[in-house]
Design an enzyme around this catalytic site. Structure first.
Site, PDB file in Angstrom:
ATOM      1  N   GLY A  20       0.916  -1.199   0.111  1.00  0.00           N
ATOM      2  CA  GLY A  20       0.100   0.030   0.101  1.00  0.00           C
ATOM      3  C   GLY A  20       0.876   1.397   0.050  1.00  0.00           C
ATOM      4  N   ALA A  21       1.897   1.307  -0.964  1.00  0.00           N
ATOM      5  CA  ALA A  21       2.918   2.397  -0.792  1.00  0.00           C
ATOM      6  C   ALA A  21       2.708   3.640  -1.551  1.00  0.00           C
ATOM      7  CB  ALA A  21       4.204   1.844  -0.981  1.00  0.00           C
ATOM      8  N   ASN A  22       1.503   3.606  -2.359  1.00  0.00           N
ATOM      9  CA  ASN A  22       1.469   4.545  -3.400  1.00  0.00           C
ATOM     10  C   ASN A  22       0.729   5.843  -3.016  1.00  0.00           C
ATOM     11  OD1 ASN A  22      -0.931   2.612  -3.979  1.00  0.00           O
ATOM     12  ND2 ASN A  22      -1.592   4.489  -4.589  1.00  0.00           N
ATOM     13  N   THR A  23       0.099   5.738  -1.649  1.00  0.00           N
ATOM     14  CA  THR A  23      -0.736   6.713  -0.942  1.00  0.00           C
ATOM     15  C   THR A  23      -0.636   6.767   0.452  1.00  0.00           C
ATOM     16  OG1 THR A  23      -2.879   7.732  -1.165  1.00  0.00           O
ATOM     17  CG2 THR A  23      -2.944   5.684  -0.925  1.00  0.00           C
ATOM     18  N   GLY A  24      -1.078   7.763   1.127  1.00  0.00           N
ATOM     19  CA  GLY A  24      -1.290   7.797   2.562  1.00  0.00           C
ATOM     20  C   GLY A  24      -0.082   7.605   3.287  1.00  0.00           C
ATOM     21  N   ILE A  25      -0.148   6.733   4.374  1.00  0.00           N
ATOM     22  CA  ILE A  25       0.798   6.190   5.123  1.00  0.00           C
ATOM     23  C   ILE A  25       2.082   5.474   4.374  1.00  0.00           C
ATOM     24  CG2 ILE A  25       1.559   4.999   7.251  1.00  0.00           C
ATOM     25  CD1 ILE A  25      -1.526   5.963   8.493  1.00  0.00           C
ATOM     26  N   GLY A  26       1.233   4.685   3.745  1.00  0.00           N
ATOM     27  CA  GLY A  26       2.200   3.590   3.013  1.00  0.00           C
ATOM     28  C   GLY A  26       3.347   4.653   2.138  1.00  0.00           C
ATOM     29  N   SER A 148      -4.880  -1.311  14.568  1.00  0.00           N
ATOM     30  CA  SER A 148      -5.303   0.019  14.601  1.00  0.00           C
ATOM     31  C   SER A 148      -5.958  -0.088  15.893  1.00  0.00           C
ATOM     32  CB  SER A 148      -6.662  -0.023  13.723  1.00  0.00           C
ATOM     33  OG  SER A 148      -7.531   0.934  14.032  1.00  0.00           O
ATOM     34  N   TYR A 173     -14.465  -4.359  10.226  1.00  0.00           N
ATOM     35  CA  TYR A 173     -13.202  -3.628  10.325  1.00  0.00           C
ATOM     36  C   TYR A 173     -12.563  -3.871  11.628  1.00  0.00           C
ATOM     37  CZ  TYR A 173      -9.697  -0.008  10.346  1.00  0.00           C
ATOM     38  OH  TYR A 173      -8.291   0.624  10.329  1.00  0.00           O
TER      39      TYR A 173
END
Length: 303
Positions: A20-26, A148, A173
């Site tokens: 998940g490295a393309n946005t946000g925390i990643g 989380s 979730y």
């Protein structure tokens, strides 16, 4: 001592896979690692978004050592292909399991699992299991699993694991985030019992406004600007994962999160794990179910 990104030592010569490295925390995790000289494998679903993120990192850090790894955690076949690509690297020091989804409408993975359990846990379980042999070849290798604050309310719904008897997005979730912690702690116990050099470490980002929140109910949207001062800036939300991945004092089974109000924001440090995340019965049951649903067996006996 509380941890921030600038506390990281030089990471030249080390290779990290960040999901998940393309946005946000990643993306913030990948940026911080690139600044410190690491080679960063960016596990992402979307090629266009992944390469745009890589361009952004290289604009800030010329010469950043990056590679795109196609990865869709909603499809175990994609997870297998991503693991094969990562395993072809000269080494793998750290797997940072960051990718996830939050409170979407009911959907299912390619293999038919409820999407939050499937993406957040089963995809993480399978990718980790497939990469353990590669990680074990590197002294000090780590698996980082992102949970989380929602794990505190999470419960394993064994009689409705796949939402066949009803679906509530926030409950599923919470279940998926509890599963992340049950898995991390059980993984570390089994790795230790096997004499593996790999350690499993957990983290959570606090509360941060990222694309993960795109499914929040519409009535909450006007409240977000008011609440923003309570939230963790996205760059700071990456600090717990970075601490879990690089802090030389971190040990297997540790769990990191923000140190501010209610663990919502602030510098990273030890975080609270709810008692039910230490349930050995649930952890072993989850392990067995995960093997059954993914077809991937880490080949690690119970501690």
């Amino acid at each position: 001592m509380a941890f921030i990104a600038c506390n990281m030592s030089d990471q030249h010569g080390r290779i990290f896979l960040v999901t998940g490295a393309n946005t946000g925390i990643g993306l913030e995790i990948a940026k911080a690692l690139a600044v410190k000289g690491a080679r960063v494998l960016m596990g992402c679903r979307d090629s266009v978004k992944a390469h745009a993120a890589m361009d952004q990192i290289r604009a800030a850090t010329p010469g950043a050592d990056l590679a795109y790894v196609p990865l869709d955690q909603a499809d175990i076949s994609s997870v297998r292909q991503a693991a094969d690509q990562a395993a072809a690297e000269p080494r793998l020091d750290v797997l940072i399991n960051n990718a996830g989804i939050m409170i979407p409408p009911l959907a299912r993975t390619a293999q038919g699992a409820e999407s939050q359990f499937g993406v957040n846990h089963l995809g993480t379980f399978a990718l980790t299991a497939l990469l353990l042999p590669k990680l074990a070849r590197t002294d000090g290798a780590r698996v980082v699993v992102t949970s989380s604050l929602a794990h505190r309310q999470g419960r394993m719904m064994w009689d409705n694991l796949n939402a066949e008897n009803g679906y509530h997005n926030s409950r599923f979730y919470g279940q998926s985030k509890l599963a992340n912690l049950l898995f991390m702690l059980e993984l570390d116990r089994r790795l230790r019992a096997a004499g593996s050099p790999v350690r499993a470490i957990g983290c959570h980002p606090g509360v941060s406004l990222t694309e993960l929140m795109r499914h929040l109910p519409s009535w909450t949207k006007p409240l977000l600007p008011i609440m923003r001062p309570m939230f963790n800036p996205v760059a700071a939300a990456a600090w717990p994962a970075l601490q879990a991945a690089t802090d030389p004092n971190a040990e297997g089974g540790d769990y990191y999160g923000p140190q501010g109000f209610l663990e919502m924001r602030g510098r990273s440090g030890p975080a609270r794990v709810e008692k039910h995340a230490h349930d050995l019965g649930d952890a072993r049951r989850l392990w067995a179910v995960s093997i059954e649903l993914t077809g991937v067996d880490p080949q690690l006996a119970p501690a």
